[in-house]
Write a protein that holds these residues in place. Structure first.
Motif, PDB file in Angstrom:
ATOM      1  N   ALA A   1       0.867  -1.100   0.000  1.00 14.00           N
ATOM      2  CA  ALA A   1       0.000   0.000   0.000  1.00 14.00           C
ATOM      3  C   ALA A   1       0.882   1.119   0.000  1.00 14.00           C
ATOM      4  O   ALA A   1       1.887   1.251   0.593  1.00 14.00           O
ATOM      5  N   GLU A   2       0.692   1.524  -0.512  1.00 12.40           N
ATOM      6  CA  GLU A   2       1.510   2.738  -0.448  1.00 12.40           C
ATOM      7  C   GLU A   2       1.340   3.427   0.893  1.00 12.40           C
ATOM      8  O   GLU A   2       1.565   4.626   1.037  1.00 12.40           O
TER       9      GLU A   2
ATOM     10  N   ARG B   1      -6.976  -2.532   1.262  1.00 10.80           N
ATOM     11  CA  ARG B   1      -6.876  -1.848  -0.031  1.00 10.80           C
ATOM     12  C   ARG B   1      -5.723  -0.834  -0.022  1.00 10.80           C
ATOM     13  O   ARG B   1      -5.592  -0.031   0.890  1.00 10.80           O
ATOM     14  N   GLY B   2      -4.912  -0.906  -1.057  1.00 12.16           N
ATOM     15  CA  GLY B   2      -3.767  -0.017  -1.173  1.00 12.16           C
ATOM     16  C   GLY B   2      -2.487  -0.597  -0.630  1.00 12.16           C
ATOM     17  O   GLY B   2      -1.415  -0.034  -0.848  1.00 12.16           O
TER      18      GLY B   2
ATOM     19  N   ARG C   1       0.462  -3.273  -4.658  1.00  8.25           N
ATOM     20  CA  ARG C   1       0.280  -2.788  -6.025  1.00  8.25           C
ATOM     21  C   ARG C   1      -0.144  -3.916  -6.957  1.00  8.25           C
ATOM     22  O   ARG C   1      -0.799  -3.671  -7.968  1.00  8.25           O
TER      23      ARG C   1
ATOM     24  N   ARG D   1      -9.656  -2.197  -6.561  1.00  9.79           N
ATOM     25  CA  ARG D   1      -9.278  -1.018  -7.325  1.00  9.79           C
ATOM     26  C   ARG D   1      -7.972  -0.442  -6.790  1.00  9.79           C
ATOM     27  O   ARG D   1      -7.801  -0.275  -5.590  1.00  9.79           O
ATOM     28  N   GLY D   2      -7.056  -0.192  -7.696  1.00 13.63           N
ATOM     29  CA  GLY D   2      -5.737   0.291  -7.304  1.00 13.63           C
ATOM     30  C   GLY D   2      -4.703  -0.807  -7.229  1.00 13.63           C
ATOM     31  O   GLY D   2      -3.506  -0.523  -7.095  1.00 13.63           O
ATOM     32  N   THR D   3      -5.137  -2.060  -7.316  1.00  9.19           N
ATOM     33  CA  THR D   3      -4.231  -3.209  -7.322  1.00  9.19           C
ATOM     34  C   THR D   3      -4.379  -3.940  -8.647  1.00  9.19           C
ATOM     35  O   THR D   3      -5.499  -4.231  -9.079  1.00  9.19           O
ATOM     36  N   ARG D   4      -3.270  -4.234  -9.276  1.00  8.68           N
ATOM     37  CA  ARG D   4      -3.313  -5.047 -10.488  1.00  8.68           C
ATOM     38  C   ARG D   4      -3.443  -6.509 -10.071  1.00  8.68           C
ATOM     39  O   ARG D   4      -2.691  -6.982  -9.195  1.00  8.68           O
TER      40      ARG D   4
END
Length: 323
Positions: free
Chosen positions: A22-23, A177-178, A181, A239-242
Motif C-alpha cells: 500500500a503505499e 486496499r492499497g 500494487r 481497485r488500485g491493485t493489479r
C-alpha cells in the motif's frame, strides 16, 4: 454434472497432501494495536537467504519466516527496497517456494526483498472468528512493520500465492486496499460461495483437524464474516491493485510425467473445479475497472511444475509493478 464436480472435490481433498506439499503503512486492521513483533532468532541459509523466527503477539507463539535479501543489500546499507510477499498453499509451509522453485536464482538480478512467511497448514490467511489464531494480523500488520523496521522494506509491495496462498493474496489485497500494487493467485479458489469450494475446504479442514466454523463462523449465521473474506464478493476493493489469475484446465500433460498415479489424480482433481470461478471473478473485476490479467492454460494440473512456469511468466510484470 454438479454431483460429479462435488465428488471430484472430495477426491482432491483426500489425495492432495503432496499436491499442496500500500503505499501506506499498515494500520487500523483487525487486531492491530498489539505489541510489536520481534525477531528472536536468525539462521543464515546462504549469502542471501535467511530463516527468521519471529515472536508474534498476535499469534502468541514464534512463527518462521524465510527471507531472500536484495542483490545490493550489502552494497547499499542505507537503501530501502520494494517487497514481494510469497504465500504458500495448504498442507505446506514457508520453505515451499524455495524448495520447489528457483525463485532465489530468478530474483538474483532484482533489487527486491522477498518475504515468505509461514501460515499454518490450514490457516486460511485469516484472523479466526473463534478468537485465534490471528494470521491476518501477523502477516499484514506485525510482519509488514517488522520488515520495514529491520530489513529496510519500502511501502511498495506485491503479493503472490498459490492455492490457499493465492486465496490469501487476494483476501489480503481486498481487505487492506492499497497495501499491494500487484496480487497474483495461482490455482486458487476465489469464491467461498461456490459449493465445490465449501465442500473442499470443509473436508480438507476436517482432515487437518481444523473446524472451518472456527475460521469464519457458521456460513449462514455468520454470512457477513464469510463474505468479508470472500474475494469474489469484493471486486471493487481491488481497485488500485493489479490482479493476475492463473489456473490450469486439470488435464495432465508432459510436466506431470514421472509422478505417481495417485499424485497426478489429486493434481487433476484439485485443479478441475477452479477455471470457471476464476473466469467469473476476472469478469467481475474488469467490470468495475480493476486491471486484471488471466492465464487459463491447458494442460495444467494442481502442481509445482506449472506454478514454477507461471512464476517465470509473471516475474517481469511483478518487478515493474513495485519499482
Amino acid at each position: 454434472m454438479k454431483f460429479l464436480l462435488v465428488c471430484l472435490w472430495l477426491v482432491a481433498a483426500m489425495l492432495s497432501t503432496e499436491a499442496h506439499a500500500a503505499e501506506r503503512s499498515p494500520g487500523g486492521m483487525s487486531g492491530s494495536g498489539a505489541a510489536e513483533a520481534r525477531i528472536v532468532a536468525v539462521k543464515k541459509i546462504d549469502a542471501r537467504m535467511l530463516d527468521l523466527t519471529v515472536g508474534s503477539p498476535a499469534m502468541g507463539m514464534p512463527i518462521p519466516v524465510r527471507v531472500i535479501l536484495p542483490k545490493s543489500w550489502k552494497e547499499k546499507p542505507k537503501a530501502t527496497f520494494p517487497v514481494l510477499y510469497m504465500l504458500h498453499g495448504g498442507d505446506d509451509d514457508y520453505t515451499s517456494w524455495t524448495r520447489e522453485t528457483d525463485v532465489e536464482a530468478l530474483s538474483r538480478k532484482s533489487d527486491v526483498l522477498i518475504v515468505m512467511p509461514d501460515a499454518g497448514k490450514a490457516g486460511y490467511y485469516s484472523d479466526w472468528h473463534a478468537g485465534g489464531p490471528r494470521w491476518e494480523t501477523f502477516h499484514t500488520t506485525e510482519l509488514v512493520r517488522l520488515m520495514e523496521k529491520k530489513y529496510r522494506a519500502r511501502p511498495s509491495r506485491a503479493v503472490v500465492g498459490l492455492s490457499m496462498g493465492g486465496f490469501g493474496a487476494l483476501n489480503y489485497a481486498a481487505r487492506h486496499r492499497g497495501m499491494f500494487r500487484y496480487a497474483a493467485a495461482m490455482s486458487s479458489y476465489v469464491d467461498l460461495n461456490d459449493p465445490g469450494v465449501r465442500l473442499a475446504i470443509g473436508f480438507g479442514s476436517d482432515r487437518d483437524g481444523v473446524d472451518i466454523g472456527k475460521v469464519w463462523g457458521d456460513p449462514v449465521k455468520d454470512y457477513d464474516v464469510w463474505q468479508a473474506h470472500n474475494p469474489a464478493a469484493m471486486p471493487r476493493s481491488f481497485r488500485g491493485t493489479r490482479v493476475h489469475l492463473s489456473v490450469g484446465s486439470g488435464a495432465p500433460g508432459p510436466l506431470d510425467q514421472g509422478r505417481s498415479l495417485d499424485v497426478v489424480l489429486a493434481s487433476v482433481v484439485g485443479e478441475a473445479g477452479l477455471p470457471e470461478q476464476n473466469k467469473r471473478f476476472a469478469s467481475a473485476l474488469r467490470s468495475v475497472g480493476v486491471k486484471t490479467t488471466t492465464h487459463l492454460y491447458t494442460p495444467g494440473t494442481h502442481s509445482w511444475p506449472y506454478w514454477q512456469n507461471e512464476l517465470h511468466a509473471i516475474w517481469p510484470t511483478v518487478m515493474r509493478s513495485i519499482r
